[in-house]
Design an enzyme around this catalytic site. Sequence first.
Site, short mmCIF file in Angstrom:
data_model
loop_
_atom_site.label_atom_id
_atom_site.label_comp_id
_atom_site.label_asym_id
_atom_site.label_seq_id
_atom_site.Cartn_x
_atom_site.Cartn_y
_atom_site.Cartn_z
N ASP A 209 60.76 28.56 -13.78
CA ASP A 209 61.23 28.57 -15.33
C ASP A 209 60.09 27.77 -16.03
O ASP A 209 60.51 27.86 -17.37
CB ASP A 209 62.62 27.90 -15.41
CG ASP A 209 63.15 27.85 -16.65
OD1 ASP A 209 63.13 28.91 -17.34
OD2 ASP A 209 63.71 26.98 -17.15
N SER A 234 66.00 29.71 -21.97
CA SER A 234 66.42 30.75 -21.06
C SER A 234 67.67 31.15 -21.26
O SER A 234 68.80 30.47 -21.40
CB SER A 234 66.12 29.95 -19.66
OG SER A 234 64.94 29.34 -19.53
N GLN A 284 63.07 37.06 -16.33
CA GLN A 284 64.04 36.27 -16.76
C GLN A 284 64.06 36.75 -18.42
O GLN A 284 62.97 37.33 -18.88
CB GLN A 284 63.18 34.77 -17.07
CG GLN A 284 63.98 33.73 -17.94
CD GLN A 284 63.44 32.38 -18.12
OE1 GLN A 284 62.52 32.00 -18.92
NE2 GLN A 284 63.95 31.56 -16.84
#
Length: 293
Positions: A209, A234, A284
């Site tokens: 991430d 996110s 993502q």
Amino acid sequence: MSDAQLKDLLDLLDLERIEQDIYRGQSRSAVVPRVFGGQVAAQALVAAGRTVPDGRPAHSLHAYFLRPGDPGAPIVYTVDRIRDGRSFTTRRVVAVQHGKPIFHLSASFQADEEGLEHQEPMPAAPDPETLPTAEEALPQYAHLFAPGVMDRILEARGAVDLRYAEAPPFVTAGQPREPRSQVWFRTNGKLPDDTDPMLHICLATYVSDMTLLDSVLLAHGRGGWAIGDVVGASLDHAMWFHRPFRADEWLLYDQESPTSQGGRGLGKGRIFSRDGRLVADVIQEGVVRVPRA
């Protein structure tokens, strides 16, 4: 110092069991004043893995970030045992703070078996040893950030040796380029040879991430959330784990962004071991907004 920071990260992932299928994890702030999304995803995967029989590893996860995490409060993870099959095990995890869900994860685990094998080839990339460490490369750009922000970036990544193959987006702000980026990463310190393979998976989830949406920024010449020319967070995160790997050995994270629109950007990544094996895929979507004047 790196050994101490790696120990802190391992402690962060060592959840406290407070009841059957209920775990508590500590939290800490990252560069922005909220819990780092990779931390929540990795802790949730740890919680799920602790309820899986036979030590079978995760082969996929799908997650949604629902609310910003409070770095000053612990996070409670509740695991639902959705399915225990002969080959596959499925778990659902909800992370809660202050009585509200902040994160939701579904993960699937598979017993080891043989099957058909093929993969895409590893892309060209410079050797990690030829690239500067974050501590060597990034402080020269501290003037681009508000006071203290660069120190927070280096502290947040202290447990990970992460090296950019090219200049990161905040260095080339104002200069759009191809929406692709590469980083090499490994833990800042070795792990014992008998470390549970699930811990290596959880550590890769933590790192996944950190830089994935950088490619969105590169396409538009934006420097990023840390310098304030975009607002980002996110939204969802998915990973597929294909082959065993060690998080304390070099992994190439090859990333790209096929699209951005509607205040959202999509990042896709492939993770390769040093010897060229494709070990994971990552996708993502995140909020990527230009601040209003």
